[in-house]
Design a protein around this motif. Sequence first.
Motif, PDB file in Angstrom:
ATOM      1  N   ALA A   1       0.830  -1.212   0.000  1.00 41.83           N
ATOM      2  CA  ALA A   1       0.000   0.000   0.000  1.00 41.83           C
ATOM      3  C   ALA A   1       0.858   1.252   0.000  1.00 41.83           C
ATOM      4  CB  ALA A   1      -0.932  -0.005   1.215  1.00 41.83           C
ATOM      5  N   VAL A   2       2.032   1.198   0.630  1.00 43.94           N
ATOM      6  CA  VAL A   2       2.922   2.365   0.661  1.00 43.94           C
ATOM      7  C   VAL A   2       3.216   2.821  -0.763  1.00 43.94           C
ATOM      8  CG1 VAL A   2       5.242   3.163   1.272  1.00 43.94           C
ATOM      9  CG2 VAL A   2       3.961   1.703   2.860  1.00 43.94           C
ATOM     10  N   ARG A   3       3.486   1.870  -1.654  1.00 38.78           N
ATOM     11  CA  ARG A   3       3.842   2.203  -3.032  1.00 38.78           C
ATOM     12  C   ARG A   3       2.624   2.599  -3.868  1.00 38.78           C
ATOM     13  NH1 ARG A   3       6.427  -2.675  -1.463  1.00 38.78           N
ATOM     14  NH2 ARG A   3       8.651  -2.361  -1.058  1.00 38.78           N
ATOM     15  N   ALA A   4       1.431   2.184  -3.405  1.00 39.37           N
ATOM     16  CA  ALA A   4       0.211   2.470  -4.175  1.00 39.37           C
ATOM     17  C   ALA A   4      -0.436   3.793  -3.787  1.00 39.37           C
ATOM     18  CB  ALA A   4      -0.792   1.333  -3.981  1.00 39.37           C
ATOM     19  N   HIS A   5      -0.215   4.254  -2.552  1.00 39.90           N
ATOM     20  CA  HIS A   5      -0.869   5.484  -2.083  1.00 39.90           C
ATOM     21  C   HIS A   5      -0.380   6.704  -2.861  1.00 39.90           C
ATOM     22  CE1 HIS A   5      -3.390   4.277   1.206  1.00 39.90           C
ATOM     23  NE2 HIS A   5      -2.406   3.629   1.826  1.00 39.90           N
ATOM     24  N   ARG A   6      -1.302   7.595  -3.164  1.00 42.53           N
ATOM     25  CA  ARG A   6      -0.956   8.878  -3.758  1.00 42.53           C
ATOM     26  C   ARG A   6      -0.812   9.953  -2.691  1.00 42.53           C
ATOM     27  NH1 ARG A   6      -4.294   6.182  -7.167  1.00 42.53           N
ATOM     28  NH2 ARG A   6      -3.638   6.017  -9.354  1.00 42.53           N
ATOM     29  N   ASP A   7      -1.446   9.734  -1.538  1.00 43.61           N
ATOM     30  CA  ASP A   7      -1.366  10.675  -0.430  1.00 43.61           C
ATOM     31  C   ASP A   7      -0.147  10.328   0.429  1.00 43.61           C
ATOM     32  OD1 ASP A   7      -1.628  12.201   1.824  1.00 43.61           O
ATOM     33  OD2 ASP A   7      -3.702  11.656   2.254  1.00 43.61           O
ATOM     34  N   PRO A   8       0.834  11.221   0.536  1.00 50.40           N
ATOM     35  CA  PRO A   8       2.043  10.918   1.325  1.00 50.40           C
ATOM     36  C   PRO A   8       1.739  10.579   2.780  1.00 50.40           C
ATOM     37  CG  PRO A   8       2.383  12.873  -0.026  1.00 50.40           C
ATOM     38  CD  PRO A   8       0.924  12.537  -0.118  1.00 50.40           C
ATOM     39  N   ARG A   9       0.721  11.228   3.354  1.00 50.60           N
ATOM     40  CA  ARG A   9       0.385  10.936   4.752  1.00 50.60           C
ATOM     41  C   ARG A   9      -0.145   9.511   4.892  1.00 50.60           C
ATOM     42  NH1 ARG A   9      -3.513  15.900   5.921  1.00 50.60           N
ATOM     43  NH2 ARG A   9      -4.167  15.179   3.863  1.00 50.60           N
ATOM     44  N   ALA A  10      -0.982   9.079   3.962  1.00 53.67           N
ATOM     45  CA  ALA A  10      -1.486   7.705   3.996  1.00 53.67           C
ATOM     46  C   ALA A  10      -0.352   6.712   3.801  1.00 53.67           C
ATOM     47  CB  ALA A  10      -2.559   7.519   2.925  1.00 53.67           C
ATOM     48  N   ALA A  11       0.592   7.063   2.926  1.00 53.90           N
ATOM     49  CA  ALA A  11       1.733   6.175   2.693  1.00 53.90           C
ATOM     50  C   ALA A  11       2.571   6.026   3.964  1.00 53.90           C
ATOM     51  CB  ALA A  11       2.592   6.708   1.546  1.00 53.90           C
ATOM     52  N   ARG A  12       2.791   7.139   4.671  1.00 53.69           N
ATOM     53  CA  ARG A  12       3.558   7.081   5.916  1.00 53.69           C
ATOM     54  C   ARG A  12       2.858   6.218   6.963  1.00 53.69           C
ATOM     55  NH1 ARG A  12       4.671  12.565   4.722  1.00 53.69           N
ATOM     56  NH2 ARG A  12       2.975  13.261   6.069  1.00 53.69           N
ATOM     57  N   MET A  13       1.531   6.327   7.028  1.00 50.01           N
ATOM     58  CA  MET A  13       0.780   5.526   7.991  1.00 50.01           C
ATOM     59  C   MET A  13       0.866   4.038   7.639  1.00 50.01           C
ATOM     60  SD  MET A  13      -3.176   6.000   9.256  1.00 50.01           S
ATOM     61  CE  MET A  13      -2.756   7.624   9.899  1.00 50.01           C
ATOM     62  N   SER A  14       0.762   3.717   6.358  1.00 50.09           N
ATOM     63  CA  SER A  14       0.882   2.318   5.937  1.00 50.09           C
ATOM     64  C   SER A  14       2.273   1.783   6.246  1.00 50.09           C
ATOM     65  CB  SER A  14       0.601   2.192   4.436  1.00 50.09           C
ATOM     66  OG  SER A  14      -0.733   2.554   4.138  1.00 50.09           O
ATOM     67  N   ARG A  15       3.287   2.605   6.032  1.00 53.15           N
ATOM     68  CA  ARG A  15       4.664   2.184   6.321  1.00 53.15           C
ATOM     69  C   ARG A  15       4.827   1.883   7.805  1.00 53.15           C
ATOM     70  NH1 ARG A  15       9.594   2.894   3.959  1.00 53.15           N
ATOM     71  NH2 ARG A  15       8.744   4.243   2.336  1.00 53.15           N
ATOM     72  N   THR A  16       4.289   2.763   8.646  1.00 57.13           N
ATOM     73  CA  THR A  16       4.402   2.560  10.089  1.00 57.13           C
ATOM     74  C   THR A  16       3.734   1.261  10.516  1.00 57.13           C
ATOM     75  OG1 THR A  16       4.452   4.951  10.481  1.00 57.13           O
ATOM     76  CG2 THR A  16       3.859   3.545  12.353  1.00 57.13           C
ATOM     77  N   ARG A  17       2.545   0.999   9.977  1.00 60.93           N
ATOM     78  CA  ARG A  17       1.839  -0.244  10.322  1.00 60.93           C
ATOM     79  C   ARG A  17       2.595  -1.465   9.819  1.00 60.93           C
ATOM     80  NH1 ARG A  17      -4.140   1.893   8.410  1.00 60.93           N
ATOM     81  NH2 ARG A  17      -4.649   3.103  10.298  1.00 60.93           N
ATOM     82  N   ALA A  18       3.127  -1.357   8.598  1.00 59.39           N
ATOM     83  CA  ALA A  18       3.865  -2.488   8.027  1.00 59.39           C
ATOM     84  C   ALA A  18       5.107  -2.802   8.857  1.00 59.39           C
ATOM     85  CB  ALA A  18       4.251  -2.182   6.586  1.00 59.39           C
ATOM     86  N   VAL A  19       5.830  -1.767   9.273  1.00 60.47           N
ATOM     87  CA  VAL A  19       7.042  -1.972  10.060  1.00 60.47           C
ATOM     88  C   VAL A  19       6.698  -2.616  11.400  1.00 60.47           C
ATOM     89  CG1 VAL A  19       8.887  -0.794  11.309  1.00 60.47           C
ATOM     90  CG2 VAL A  19       8.373  -0.159   8.943  1.00 60.47           C
ATOM     91  N   ALA A  20       5.650  -2.118  12.047  1.00 63.44           N
ATOM     92  CA  ALA A  20       5.266  -2.662  13.348  1.00 63.44           C
ATOM     93  C   ALA A  20       4.923  -4.146  13.255  1.00 63.44           C
ATOM     94  CB  ALA A  20       4.080  -1.876  13.907  1.00 63.44           C
ATOM     95  N   LEU A  21       4.227  -4.535  12.192  1.00 70.84           N
ATOM     96  CA  LEU A  21       3.873  -5.944  12.017  1.00 70.84           C
ATOM     97  C   LEU A  21       5.082  -6.780  11.610  1.00 70.84           C
ATOM     98  CD1 LEU A  21       0.466  -5.476  10.157  1.00 70.84           C
ATOM     99  CD2 LEU A  21       0.773  -6.497  12.423  1.00 70.84           C
ATOM    100  N   ALA A  22       5.912  -6.243  10.728  1.00 64.80           N
ATOM    101  CA  ALA A  22       7.075  -6.995  10.255  1.00 64.80           C
ATOM    102  C   ALA A  22       8.031  -7.311  11.395  1.00 64.80           C
ATOM    103  CB  ALA A  22       7.793  -6.216   9.154  1.00 64.80           C
ATOM    104  N   ARG A  23       8.133  -6.417  12.361  1.00 67.07           N
ATOM    105  CA  ARG A  23       9.023  -6.660  13.505  1.00 67.07           C
ATOM    106  C   ARG A  23       8.573  -7.849  14.344  1.00 67.07           C
ATOM    107  NH1 ARG A  23       9.848  -0.458  15.686  1.00 67.07           N
ATOM    108  NH2 ARG A  23      11.403   0.188  14.152  1.00 67.07           N
ATOM    109  N   ARG A  24       7.310  -8.216  14.221  1.00 66.48           N
ATOM    110  CA  ARG A  24       6.792  -9.353  14.993  1.00 66.48           C
ATOM    111  C   ARG A  24       6.904 -10.661  14.220  1.00 66.48           C
ATOM    112  NH1 ARG A  24       0.908  -7.123  16.320  1.00 66.48           N
ATOM    113  NH2 ARG A  24       0.693  -9.180  17.298  1.00 66.48           N
TER     114      ARG A  24
END
Length: 625
Positions: A523-546
């Motif tokens: 979703a980070v790469r698909a979002h056109r809204d930078p704020r939405a992309a940042r939020m998706s990145r944060t969620r992805a990182v939090a899950l990937a760490r687990r």
Amino acid sequence: MTFEQDAKTLELPWPFTGREDELELVRGSLATGRHGIVVTGPAGRGKTRLVTEAVRGGDCARVTGTPETRHLPFAAFAHLLPESVSLHRAVQLLSGVRLLVVDDAHLLDDSSAAVVHQLAVHGRTRLVVVVADGAPVPGAVSRLWTGELLPRLALEPLPRDETAQLLAAGAGGPLEPLTVNRLYGLCQGDLRLLRDLFRAVRQAGQLTRATDADEWAWRGPVPVTATVRERTAQVLARTDVLERESLERLAFAEPLASSTDDFDLDLLERLEADALIDIDDLGAVRLTHPLHGPALRAAAGRLRARRLARTPEQCTPALAAERSALSDRIDRTDVRPLPTPVGEWLVAEGAPVPAGYAAVRARFARLRGELREAAAWAREGLREASGSPACELELALAAAQSGEVPAGEEAVGDAGSWLAAARGDVEAARETAAARWREDGEPRGTASEDGRPAAYVLYDAVRLGAPERVAGRLARLPGDGPAVLARHAEALVDGDGPALDRVAGELEQRGFLLFAAEAHAQAVRAHRDPRAARMSRTRAVALARRCQGARTPALSGLVLGELTARQRQIVTLAAAGLSNRQIAERLTLSVRTVGNHLYSAYTRLGASDRAALPWLVELPAAQPA
């Protein structure tokens, strides 16, 4: 088995590990304009260690409550105050202290508690107050947070991954996931007990190197140390003959539950009221704490233990039921946590684990994103049945999705797409995954040759970035579970960032943490809204760490956004192959500074060393100097 520590043995404290968010919270409470914080939690949770780390290097005064001095006025402040002093004078004298750490504040005498409260009211002294849960607390102390004078941090158990890091530091190397799970379950967040139990296991010679992995493994009984006896005193102290007999029967029945029909209900009510047993909706009875069983078994006589002890063979029907339940969940695309005490008991006892059960257990763990745990279960199955195709496949899949290339292709079987990805050939990986099914769009049955449900084999292509090849076929599979996977494929084909985030939420609810992390990353790469992309990145990182070191194409380059600018710069150069000295020369830094930045980056990236960096970083075209 009873273990006593040699009184002459002296061990240094384990290094402070994890708790980054809590550490920043405590440090932030001591900033300009703040008045401090109260840290609460059960005994052994690590409250004092957290506070000590937070104030390290600062100028502070310390006081500690003790049970022996609760009747003595101002006892905790005896080293800071004159022998005879009033409350008013004590507050005046202490108002010049810039930072005061109060440990075991629940044990303060009333006068000392009143001083702490008054210092909080006046607000000139910053306070860090540590209070244990489950004990009577002086009213002047409890009013610190109930009266909103200071914020309260209720310390949660150290997460499992951070507990594994702590144990690795204590052992001088990583522990296998099944051993970490066992220690984590037995100690239930009590870090003091964790260290005591681990030390006893190691000194009793029960901690050994796994033959096929560079990890420490624990098999065998729980050593009953003085700390274990202290934590189980409530159950060991039962003197009523019938109560003690019932508790022992429950202890020797483990890992299976007993039925309420086998016990006197009045007796069960007494034990339940004292929180010694749990009874579920189906009438199954178990001991409340995982240490109660080992303690009761160790205290029983040898003849009684022989008569009551359960053998692995007696658990065969229950083990088959666990395997069936796990398989059913996998088929229904639902891998939320499921109790599996029998399989865990077999591993703990060092008993053989049937390869069929081990393969299903490994698959369940892998689908949850628990890759190291999946590999450990596969190895257990291979120890019992060397050459098991299902276990070899799961081991290969777990390794490849961790970015490791298995030693021999023959053992990889149908994991070819992930093997190609692990070697860096993502295009070949996509082609291999998409070619797993006939081009006419009809699946070859409900499962692949390797026994994996069709939906997951098709879904490999989605995870590897070729959704257009399988989206239609996924959509034609029956059931609500495959529909979630089909929606992921369709959202990826459409480049729909919000839809990918919604699918990630559904996957996370079903227990697929790695799949959810990958969907958010896409979703980070698909979002056109930078704020939405940042939020998706944060969620992805939090899950990937687990997800225990997962390194898949979808996660590539994801976590660089979590680093500082300098860390990103250094990590990118390290991933390209530069040594610490070469990086230092290029950026005009000291070699030590480069090393410190890399160490901090490893922690944030969930990497163990620089060999993992190419899997986590999208490399630029530049070549190493």
